[in-house]
Design a protein around this motif. Structure first.
Motif, PDB file in Angstrom:
ATOM      1  N   LEU A  22      19.548  38.128 -28.051  1.00 17.11           N
ATOM      2  CA  LEU A  22      19.316  37.167 -29.130  1.00 17.11           C
ATOM      3  C   LEU A  22      20.551  37.025 -30.008  1.00 17.11           C
ATOM      4  O   LEU A  22      20.937  35.916 -30.406  1.00 17.11           O
ATOM      5  CB  LEU A  22      18.104  37.584 -29.969  1.00 17.11           C
ATOM      6  CG  LEU A  22      16.753  37.528 -29.264  1.00 17.11           C
ATOM      7  CD1 LEU A  22      15.669  38.139 -30.141  1.00 17.11           C
ATOM      8  CD2 LEU A  22      16.398  36.105 -28.867  1.00 17.11           C
ATOM      9  N   PHE A  23      21.195  38.140 -30.298  1.00 15.08           N
ATOM     10  CA  PHE A  23      22.417  38.159 -31.101  1.00 15.08           C
ATOM     11  C   PHE A  23      23.541  37.418 -30.385  1.00 15.08           C
ATOM     12  O   PHE A  23      24.180  36.519 -30.943  1.00 15.08           O
ATOM     13  CB  PHE A  23      22.797  39.623 -31.374  1.00 15.08           C
ATOM     14  CG  PHE A  23      24.127  39.815 -32.026  1.00 15.08           C
ATOM     15  CD1 PHE A  23      24.268  39.630 -33.388  1.00 15.08           C
ATOM     16  CD2 PHE A  23      25.229  40.211 -31.287  1.00 15.08           C
ATOM     17  CE1 PHE A  23      25.495  39.815 -34.008  1.00 15.08           C
ATOM     18  CE2 PHE A  23      26.458  40.401 -31.886  1.00 15.08           C
ATOM     19  CZ  PHE A  23      26.595  40.204 -33.256  1.00 15.08           C
ATOM     20  N   ALA A  24      23.803  37.782 -29.133  1.00 11.04           N
ATOM     21  CA  ALA A  24      24.922  37.214 -28.376  1.00 11.04           C
ATOM     22  C   ALA A  24      24.727  35.726 -28.098  1.00 11.04           C
ATOM     23  O   ALA A  24      25.681  34.951 -28.157  1.00 11.04           O
ATOM     24  CB  ALA A  24      25.109  37.971 -27.062  1.00 11.04           C
ATOM     25  N   GLY A  25      23.510  35.325 -27.800  1.00 12.34           N
ATOM     26  CA  GLY A  25      23.247  33.908 -27.567  1.00 12.34           C
ATOM     27  C   GLY A  25      23.204  33.109 -28.849  1.00 12.34           C
ATOM     28  O   GLY A  25      23.756  32.013 -28.937  1.00 12.34           O
ATOM     29  N   GLY A  26      22.574  33.668 -29.850  1.00 10.55           N
ATOM     30  CA  GLY A  26      22.443  32.967 -31.134  1.00 10.55           C
ATOM     31  C   GLY A  26      23.770  32.715 -31.823  1.00 10.55           C
ATOM     32  O   GLY A  26      23.981  31.666 -32.431  1.00 10.55           O
ATOM     33  N   LEU A  27      24.691  33.661 -31.707  1.00  8.73           N
ATOM     34  CA  LEU A  27      25.999  33.465 -32.328  1.00  8.73           C
ATOM     35  C   LEU A  27      26.851  32.433 -31.598  1.00  8.73           C
ATOM     36  O   LEU A  27      27.784  31.878 -32.189  1.00  8.73           O
ATOM     37  CB  LEU A  27      26.762  34.786 -32.410  1.00  8.73           C
ATOM     38  CG  LEU A  27      26.301  35.752 -33.492  1.00  8.73           C
ATOM     39  CD1 LEU A  27      27.148  37.013 -33.471  1.00  8.73           C
ATOM     40  CD2 LEU A  27      26.356  35.113 -34.866  1.00  8.73           C
ATOM     41  N   MET A  28      26.558  32.156 -30.348  1.00 10.37           N
ATOM     42  CA  MET A  28      27.336  31.172 -29.599  1.00 10.37           C
ATOM     43  C   MET A  28      26.820  29.749 -29.827  1.00 10.37           C
ATOM     44  O   MET A  28      27.581  28.778 -29.705  1.00 10.37           O
ATOM     45  CB  MET A  28      27.304  31.506 -28.098  1.00 10.37           C
ATOM     46  CG  MET A  28      28.173  30.617 -27.235  1.00 10.37           C
ATOM     47  SD  MET A  28      29.905  30.519 -27.706  1.00 10.37           S
ATOM     48  CE  MET A  28      30.442  32.181 -27.429  1.00 10.37           C
ATOM     49  N   LEU A  29      25.555  29.585 -30.180  1.00  7.28           N
ATOM     50  CA  LEU A  29      24.968  28.254 -30.334  1.00  7.28           C
ATOM     51  C   LEU A  29      25.740  27.330 -31.283  1.00  7.28           C
ATOM     52  O   LEU A  29      25.956  26.159 -30.950  1.00  7.28           O
ATOM     53  CB  LEU A  29      23.506  28.370 -30.780  1.00  7.28           C
ATOM     54  CG  LEU A  29      22.530  28.901 -29.733  1.00  7.28           C
ATOM     55  CD1 LEU A  29      21.157  29.099 -30.352  1.00  7.28           C
ATOM     56  CD2 LEU A  29      22.464  27.985 -28.535  1.00  7.28           C
ATOM     57  N   PRO A  30      26.190  27.795 -32.443  1.00 10.26           N
ATOM     58  CA  PRO A  30      26.918  26.877 -33.339  1.00 10.26           C
ATOM     59  C   PRO A  30      28.213  26.337 -32.735  1.00 10.26           C
ATOM     60  O   PRO A  30      28.622  25.213 -33.051  1.00 10.26           O
ATOM     61  CB  PRO A  30      27.230  27.731 -34.575  1.00 10.26           C
ATOM     62  CG  PRO A  30      26.267  28.854 -34.535  1.00 10.26           C
ATOM     63  CD  PRO A  30      25.949  29.083 -33.085  1.00 10.26           C
ATOM     64  N   TYR A  31      28.852  27.096 -31.848  1.00  6.67           N
ATOM     65  CA  TYR A  31      30.078  26.616 -31.214  1.00  6.67           C
ATOM     66  C   TYR A  31      29.778  25.457 -30.268  1.00  6.67           C
ATOM     67  O   TYR A  31      30.512  24.473 -30.231  1.00  6.67           O
ATOM     68  CB  TYR A  31      30.787  27.755 -30.474  1.00  6.67           C
ATOM     69  CG  TYR A  31      31.306  28.800 -31.416  1.00  6.67           C
ATOM     70  CD1 TYR A  31      32.483  28.615 -32.115  1.00  6.67           C
ATOM     71  CD2 TYR A  31      30.600  29.983 -31.625  1.00  6.67           C
ATOM     72  CE1 TYR A  31      32.955  29.568 -33.002  1.00  6.67           C
ATOM     73  CE2 TYR A  31      31.059  30.939 -32.492  1.00  6.67           C
ATOM     74  CZ  TYR A  31      32.234  30.737 -33.191  1.00  6.67           C
ATOM     75  OH  TYR A  31      32.690  31.681 -34.064  1.00  6.67           O
ATOM     76  N   GLY A  32      28.709  25.575 -29.490  1.00  3.40           N
ATOM     77  CA  GLY A  32      28.321  24.480 -28.608  1.00  3.40           C
ATOM     78  C   GLY A  32      27.838  23.271 -29.388  1.00  3.40           C
ATOM     79  O   GLY A  32      28.184  22.129 -29.066  1.00  3.40           O
ATOM     80  N   TRP A  33      27.043  23.504 -30.424  1.00  3.90           N
ATOM     81  CA  TRP A  33      26.543  22.410 -31.252  1.00  3.90           C
ATOM     82  C   TRP A  33      27.700  21.691 -31.943  1.00  3.90           C
ATOM     83  O   TRP A  33      27.714  20.462 -32.030  1.00  3.90           O
ATOM     84  CB  TRP A  33      25.538  22.923 -32.274  1.00  3.90           C
ATOM     85  CG  TRP A  33      24.962  21.811 -33.087  1.00  3.90           C
ATOM     86  CD1 TRP A  33      25.203  21.540 -34.408  1.00  3.90           C
ATOM     87  CD2 TRP A  33      24.076  20.792 -32.632  1.00  3.90           C
ATOM     88  NE1 TRP A  33      24.517  20.424 -34.793  1.00  3.90           N
ATOM     89  CE2 TRP A  33      23.808  19.941 -33.723  1.00  3.90           C
ATOM     90  CE3 TRP A  33      23.485  20.510 -31.405  1.00  3.90           C
ATOM     91  CZ2 TRP A  33      22.980  18.832 -33.620  1.00  3.90           C
ATOM     92  CZ3 TRP A  33      22.652  19.407 -31.314  1.00  3.90           C
ATOM     93  CH2 TRP A  33      22.405  18.589 -32.408  1.00  3.90           C
TER      94      TRP A  33
END
Length: 142
Positions: free
Chosen positions: A28-39
Motif C-alpha cells: 500500500l505504501f509503495a503503490g500509494g506513493l507512486m500514484l501522484p507521479y502517474g497522475w
C-alpha cells in the motif's frame, strides 16, 4: 506489550500472519506513493508530449509516456491490491531503473528517490504480495 518488546530486542521473526500484514502495508505504501507521479503525468500530459525526458528508452516519447503512466498508475493500483503483484512490481522496477539511469548525473538528492523506489519494487518482485492479496484468492488452489 512485554511480548512485543521481547521479540523486538531478540530479533525474532514475525509470525506468518504478521509478515503478511507487513507486506500488505508495504504494498500500500509503495503503490500509494507512486500514484501522484502517474497522475501528474496525466494532468500535464500536453507538456510531457512535447518533451518526455528525451525519449528515455528509444521507442518514442509518446509510447514511453504511455508506458510510464501505465506503470505508475495501473501497476501501482494492481500492486496495492496484490493483483499480478510480481509482474506489477517488476514493471515498476523497470520504470524506476530507467528513471534512476536518466537522473544518474543529477546529484544524489535527485537520484535517491527513484533508486529507493527501485529497491522497494525489486524487493516486492522477489517476495510477492503475501497471503493478503488478490493473487492468493485467485491462485491459492494452484
Amino acid at each position: 506489550m512485554k511480548q512485543f518488546v521481547k521479540h523486538f530486542f531478540a530479533n525474532t521473526p514475525l509470525s506468518n500472519s504478521g509478515n503478511d500484514v507487513v507486506l500488505l502495508l508495504f504494498r500500500l505504501f509503495a503503490g500509494g506513493l507512486m500514484l501522484p507521479y502517474g497522475w501528474g503525468k496525466i494532468v500535464k500530459y500536453d507538456e510531457y508530449c512535447i518533451n518526455f525526458f528525451e525519449d528515455p528508452i528509444g521507442i518514442g516519447m509518446i509510447p514511453s509516456l504511455w508506458l510510464t503512466i501505465f506503470a505508475q498508475l495501473g501497476c501501482s493500483v494492481m500492486l496495492m491490491a496484490g493483483f499480478m503483484s510480481r509482474a506489477s512490481a517488476a514493471i515498476l522496477a523497470f520504470n524506476m531503473a530507467v528513471a534512476t539511469a536518466y537522473h544518474w548525473h543529477d546529484g544524489l538528492a535527485t537520484v535517491s528517490l527513484p533508486a529507493l523506489f527501485l529497491a522497494i519494487y525489486i524487493y516486492l518482485t522477489m517476495t510477492g504480495a503475501g497471503r493478503l492479496s488478490v493473487d492468493t484468492l485467485l491462485f491459492k488452489n494452484r
